[in-house]
Design a protein around this motif. Structure first.
Motif, PDB file in Angstrom:
ATOM      1  N   TRP A   3       0.816  -1.225   0.000  1.00  0.00           N
ATOM      2  CA  TRP A   3       0.000   0.000   0.000  1.00  0.00           C
ATOM      3  C   TRP A   3       0.844   1.267   0.000  1.00  0.00           C
ATOM      4  O   TRP A   3       0.345   2.326  -0.369  1.00  0.00           O
ATOM      5  CB  TRP A   3      -0.991   0.000   1.176  1.00  0.00           C
ATOM      6  N   PRO A  57     -12.451  -1.440  -1.686  1.00  0.00           N
ATOM      7  CA  PRO A  57     -11.928  -0.637  -0.577  1.00  0.00           C
ATOM      8  C   PRO A  57     -12.368   0.826  -0.618  1.00  0.00           C
ATOM      9  O   PRO A  57     -12.687   1.412   0.423  1.00  0.00           O
ATOM     10  CB  PRO A  57     -10.408  -0.742  -0.723  1.00  0.00           C
ATOM     11  N   VAL A  64     -14.496   2.812   2.273  1.00  0.00           N
ATOM     12  CA  VAL A  64     -14.148   4.089   2.916  1.00  0.00           C
ATOM     13  C   VAL A  64     -15.328   5.051   2.818  1.00  0.00           C
ATOM     14  O   VAL A  64     -15.716   5.695   3.805  1.00  0.00           O
ATOM     15  CB  VAL A  64     -12.880   4.698   2.264  1.00  0.00           C
ATOM     16  N   ARG A  75      -9.358   1.243   4.721  1.00  0.00           N
ATOM     17  CA  ARG A  75      -8.841   0.653   3.486  1.00  0.00           C
ATOM     18  C   ARG A  75      -8.049  -0.628   3.782  1.00  0.00           C
ATOM     19  O   ARG A  75      -8.280  -1.679   3.181  1.00  0.00           O
ATOM     20  CB  ARG A  75      -7.948   1.689   2.782  1.00  0.00           C
TER      21      ARG A  75
END
Ligand code: ZN
Length: 314
Positions: free
Chosen positions: A144, A276, A280, A300
């Motif tokens: 990420w 994701p 959020v 996330r």
């Protein structure tokens, strides 16, 4: 480093330099003094949990727990490598201090394993779950943010590993947290005499946690661990998390309820085929954000962590 951090010395240094170089350079010397202050290791503060058990807090670092005894010092976690100087000074200043004979790694993260090399070279026994040792023998990349972690040299790797439980003596017991809350190598250490449970980052006392799914952690594991750790604690137990202040059983209960609620919402979204970004946008933490802060990154990661455990094609 200590001398520069000492305000008396710094004042003397500043005065001496200003005197020698003249008033024109005063501002510049001021900046130098400030820079030296920043470069010095920040001072540690120590919270006593008993006559022989302490939480060492160094600004910006994860909590370190130190137990002193006739045979020396036992540490649970060792802060990051940059804080080793400050940590060792704080340890040496503890009442009844001696050499560090044992270091626990609650998990593999650099914020916990930064003293491994120093202490490994000194002959300290480094205890970890076997999964933690394995992670420390391999290079890791977080997808990420592309953060990279180099494997540790052999001397810095845990040299005593376990799978389920173990004990130093009847009063100091440790065990695996198999839920994979933060990583798949989380451990706790329980100090029975002081009734103190040290849990690393399996529990956060300072805002939303990192769900490190790269090395096995997941939001379902956080819920499971919070439930499991309650069975190891009673109303008087003091729980030391990886970050933040010392917690109690009521905090574990409250966190369990919160993360179970979030877990439920995220799995519902996953089962509806959401991603994701949509997770959020759905604000699954909305009633907790005032207290906990912005949750976007946490949501996330937590959502992505479900893929490895719940996706049908995983
Ligand atoms: Zn961690």
């Amino acid at each position: 480093m200590t001398n520069l951090a000492d305000p008396t010395r710094r004042h003397l240094l500043k005065t001496a330099l200003a005197g020698a170089a003249g008033a024109v350079l005063g501002a510049r010397v001021g900046r130098l003094a400030a820079a030296a202050g920043q470069a010095a290791s920040p001072a540690a503060s120590v919270q006593s949990l008993g006559t022989d058990l302490f939480v060492i807090s160094i600004p910006g670092e994860a909590n370190v727990v130190a137990h002193t005894g006739a045979d020396g010092v036992l540490l649970v976690d060792g802060a990051s490598a940059g804080a080793s100087d400050a940590l060792m000074k704080a340890v040496a200043a503890l009442p009844g201090a001696g050499p560090v004979h044992t270091l626990f790694n609650t998990h593999w993260h650099p914020e916990q394993t930064g003293a491994n090399e120093l202490l490994g070279k000194a002959g300290t026994t480094i205890v970890a779950h076997e999964n933690t040792r394995l992670w420390l023998t391999t290079d890791i990349v977080w997808p990420w943010n592309d953060q990279r972690f180099k494997r540790l040299p052999k001397i810095a790797q845990p040299n005593k590993t376990f799978y389920t439980t173990g004990q130093i003596d009847a009063d100091i017991r440790y065990g695996y947290i198999p839920d994979a809350a933060h990583t798949d190598g989380d451990l706790y250490v329980y100090f029975a005499k002081q009734n103190v449970l040290v849990v690393g980052d399996a529990v956060s006392g300072a805002g939303w946690p990192v769900v490190d799914y790269t090395t096995g952690g997941w939001i379902g594991g956080m819920v499971g661990a919070l439930q499991r750790l309650q069975t190891l604690a009673n109303a008087e137990t003091r729980v030391v998390p990886g970050r933040g202040p010392v917690l109690g059983l009521a905090d574990l209960k409250a966190q369990y309820t919160m993360y179970a609620t979030i877990y439920e919402r995220l799995t519902t979204l996953l089962n509806k085929g959401r991603g994701p970004g949509e997770a959020v946008a759905a604000k699954p933490t909305k009633e907790f954000d005032d207290k906990m802060g912005s949750s976007d990154e946490f949501v996330r990661r937590a959502f992505e962590s479900l893929w490895g455990y719940l996706s049908p094609d995983a």
